[in-house]
Enzyme design. Sequence first.
Site, mmCIF file in Angstrom:
data_model
loop_
_atom_site.group_PDB
_atom_site.id
_atom_site.type_symbol
_atom_site.label_atom_id
_atom_site.label_comp_id
_atom_site.label_asym_id
_atom_site.label_seq_id
_atom_site.Cartn_x
_atom_site.Cartn_y
_atom_site.Cartn_z
ATOM 1 N N GLY A 7 42.478 46.303 41.123
ATOM 2 C CA GLY A 7 42.049 44.907 41.240
ATOM 3 C C GLY A 7 41.218 44.510 40.040
ATOM 4 O O GLY A 7 40.021 44.219 40.160
ATOM 5 N N GLY A 9 40.238 42.076 38.218
ATOM 6 C CA GLY A 9 39.907 40.667 37.994
ATOM 7 C C GLY A 9 38.542 40.626 37.347
ATOM 8 O O GLY A 9 38.300 41.305 36.339
ATOM 9 N N LYS A 179 23.891 44.014 52.205
ATOM 10 C CA LYS A 179 24.646 43.200 51.228
ATOM 11 C C LYS A 179 25.364 42.062 51.943
ATOM 12 O O LYS A 179 25.457 40.946 51.422
ATOM 13 C CB LYS A 179 25.658 44.091 50.482
ATOM 14 C CG LYS A 179 26.459 43.353 49.398
ATOM 15 C CD LYS A 179 25.646 43.131 48.138
ATOM 16 C CE LYS A 179 26.142 42.028 47.222
ATOM 17 N NZ LYS A 179 27.424 42.174 46.627
ATOM 18 N N ASN A 197 23.480 30.468 41.667
ATOM 19 C CA ASN A 197 22.628 31.194 42.623
ATOM 20 C C ASN A 197 21.158 30.793 42.492
ATOM 21 O O ASN A 197 20.430 30.734 43.481
ATOM 22 C CB ASN A 197 22.766 32.709 42.403
ATOM 23 C CG ASN A 197 24.146 33.214 42.743
ATOM 24 O OD1 ASN A 197 24.992 32.464 43.226
ATOM 25 N ND2 ASN A 197 24.401 34.488 42.490
HETATM 26 N N1 LIG Z 1 32.808 38.567 40.674
HETATM 27 C C1 LIG Z 1 31.602 39.024 40.971
HETATM 28 O O1 LIG Z 1 30.634 38.777 40.217
HETATM 29 C C2 LIG Z 1 31.367 39.883 42.169
HETATM 30 C C3 LIG Z 1 32.403 40.184 43.050
HETATM 31 N N2 LIG Z 1 32.163 41.003 44.129
HETATM 32 C C4 LIG Z 1 33.230 41.331 45.056
HETATM 33 O O2 LIG Z 1 34.221 42.106 44.366
HETATM 34 C C5 LIG Z 1 35.523 41.832 44.885
HETATM 35 C C6 LIG Z 1 36.403 41.305 43.757
HETATM 36 O O3 LIG Z 1 35.872 40.063 43.318
HETATM 37 P P1 LIG Z 1 36.337 39.386 41.956
HETATM 38 O O4 LIG Z 1 36.414 40.404 40.895
HETATM 39 O O5 LIG Z 1 35.461 38.218 41.762
HETATM 40 O O6 LIG Z 1 37.803 38.912 42.358
HETATM 41 P P2 LIG Z 1 39.042 38.569 41.405
HETATM 42 O O7 LIG Z 1 39.973 37.718 42.194
HETATM 43 O O8 LIG Z 1 38.536 38.061 40.099
HETATM 44 O O9 LIG Z 1 39.688 39.988 41.123
HETATM 45 C C7 LIG Z 1 40.594 40.647 41.960
HETATM 46 C C8 LIG Z 1 41.850 40.862 41.151
HETATM 47 O O10 LIG Z 1 42.691 41.789 41.817
HETATM 48 C C9 LIG Z 1 44.034 41.333 41.658
HETATM 49 N N3 LIG Z 1 44.884 41.964 42.661
HETATM 50 C C10 LIG Z 1 44.899 41.781 44.012
HETATM 51 N N4 LIG Z 1 45.847 42.550 44.580
HETATM 52 C C11 LIG Z 1 46.440 43.231 43.568
HETATM 53 C C12 LIG Z 1 47.512 44.165 43.533
HETATM 54 N N5 LIG Z 1 48.137 44.575 44.646
HETATM 55 N N6 LIG Z 1 47.897 44.662 42.331
HETATM 56 C C13 LIG Z 1 47.276 44.262 41.192
HETATM 57 N N7 LIG Z 1 46.247 43.376 41.167
HETATM 58 C C14 LIG Z 1 45.839 42.861 42.354
HETATM 59 C C15 LIG Z 1 43.894 39.828 41.828
HETATM 60 O O11 LIG Z 1 45.042 39.125 41.390
HETATM 61 P P3 LIG Z 1 45.490 37.779 42.186
HETATM 62 O O12 LIG Z 1 44.301 36.880 42.208
HETATM 63 O O13 LIG Z 1 46.650 37.293 41.375
HETATM 64 O O14 LIG Z 1 45.879 38.232 43.563
HETATM 65 C C16 LIG Z 1 42.669 39.568 40.956
HETATM 66 O O15 LIG Z 1 43.027 39.462 39.604
HETATM 67 C C17 LIG Z 1 35.310 40.800 46.002
HETATM 68 O O16 LIG Z 1 35.164 41.455 47.238
HETATM 69 C C18 LIG Z 1 33.994 40.122 45.599
HETATM 70 O O17 LIG Z 1 33.328 39.532 46.685
HETATM 71 C C19 LIG Z 1 30.947 41.591 44.335
HETATM 72 C C20 LIG Z 1 29.896 41.324 43.492
HETATM 73 C C21 LIG Z 1 30.009 40.415 42.375
HETATM 74 C C1 LIG Z 2 25.495 39.199 44.575
HETATM 75 C C2 LIG Z 2 26.361 37.962 44.501
HETATM 76 C C3 LIG Z 2 25.814 36.884 45.398
HETATM 77 C C4 LIG Z 2 26.248 37.573 43.071
HETATM 78 O O1 LIG Z 2 26.708 36.307 42.797
HETATM 79 C C5 LIG Z 2 27.757 38.294 44.939
HETATM 80 O O2 LIG Z 2 27.979 39.350 45.468
HETATM 81 C C6 LIG Z 2 28.872 37.331 44.856
HETATM 82 O O3 LIG Z 2 28.832 36.394 44.072
HETATM 83 O O4 LIG Z 2 29.832 37.530 45.625
#
Ligand SMILES: NC(=O)C1=CN([C@@H]2O[C@H](COP(=O)(O)OP(=O)(O)OC[C@H]3O[C@@H](n4cnc5c(N)ncnc54)[C@H](OP(=O)(O)O)[C@@H]3O)[C@@H](O)[C@H]2O)C=CC1
Ligand SMILES: CC(C)(CO)C(=O)C(=O)O
Length: 301
Positions: A7, A9, A179, A197
């Site tokens: 994942g 992203g 969390k 935030n």
């Molecule tokens: N971003 C942040 O600052 C923070 C995020 N989190 C948590 O981390 C997790 C990820 O968040 P975030 O990074 O923002 O999300 P994103 O959507 O940016 O990243 C997830 C990525 O995974 C890809 N993906 C999903 N399924 C597959 C698959 N089967 N094969 C290949 N790629 C896949 C998605 O593509 P597509 O969208 O095309 O499906 C997307 O690009 C969440 O639970 C979020 O709450 C926690 C703390 C901070």
């Molecule tokens: C910690 C925090 C709130 C940071 O933005 C987060 O986990 C999110 O954005 O999903």
Amino acid sequence: MDILIFGAGSLGSLLGGLLSRTHEVTLVGREPHVGEVRRDGLRITGVETVDVHPAATTDGTEVSADLAVVTVKASDTEEAARTLATGDVDAVCSLQNGMGNEDVLAAHLDGTVLAGTATYGARLAGPGHVEWLGRGRLTVGPWRPEDDVETAERVVAAFRAADLDATVTTDARGRLWEKLAVNAAINPVTALARVENGALAPPGELADLATAAGVETAGVARADGASLSDATVRESIAEVVHETERNRSSMLQDVTDSRRTEIDAINGYVVDRAEELEESVPVNRTLATLIRGWEAGAGVE
Ligand SMILES: NC(=O)C1=CN([C@@H]2O[C@H](COP(=O)(O)OP(=O)(O)OC[C@H]3O[C@@H](n4cnc5c(N)ncnc54)[C@H](OP(=O)(O)O)[C@@H]3O)[C@@H](O)[C@H]2O)C=CC1
Ligand SMILES: CC(C)(CO)C(=O)C(=O)O
């Protein structure tokens, strides 16, 4: 360590990129990001500027690794688990927000299941480019009684070797509840008010609303057997708001980009668990209803 980031992203690309300074890292993600990383590498900007060249693929089937770090959105965890089950990973560690992800991974995978939390802030700015918005912290611990703490220790040592701020916990369920309380407070309020935030810093009505959601969540956590005080949750929310004041929360990013949110795994989970435990959570229920109402109105899948 051989690490697969499932994942790639926002969060996955940031952590995978930082880990690739020290470890063999493969990003599993989507085009055009994957193609750009393969061609020109991954650029991290923001807190620090880092240029790295991890391996990258769109095909997560039949892969082997010492560790798979799962960073897909909660609604994609089931598919990620099924895909990872076609390969051979010794341990899997979710760093996702929300509750329920570890149980889905455990249902499909044979290896050790670790539960993690992340307060790093990240945003995928474009193909091959991730913005590092906040330094943050990681906690990692064994999920089930059969998951050993030594594996969590090895993973945390590997994270630290790559200069990530990581600690082992023997109370992963408690850390996930804490969390969850922070996310139940910050994510829907920032998404609905369309603010960073930092706008939730006290004093103020947004801060009061967010804190009320967090304190309700702590009540459900205690009814569920976790030891989580209202004071701890208040402190955690204030600390995360301060440390990530320039972040746009992941739920705000989802709403802005017209994508499905993780409301079901965050406030929705609190409401469902509260019902089972006969607790009252009117603030979480209202926030979940508003976000789900937006999802339905916006027609997101
Ligand atoms: N971003 C942040 O600052 C923070 C995020 N989190 C948590 O981390 C997790 C990820 O968040 P975030 O990074 O923002 O999300 P994103 O959507 O940016 O990243 C997830 C990525 O995974 C890809 N993906 C999903 N399924 C597959 C698959 N089967 N094969 C290949 N790629 C896949 C998605 O593509 P597509 O969208 O095309 O499906 C997307 O690009 C969440 O639970 C979020 O709450 C926690 C703390 C901070
Ligand atoms: C910690 C925090 C709130 C940071 O933005 C987060 O986990 C999110 O954005 O999903």
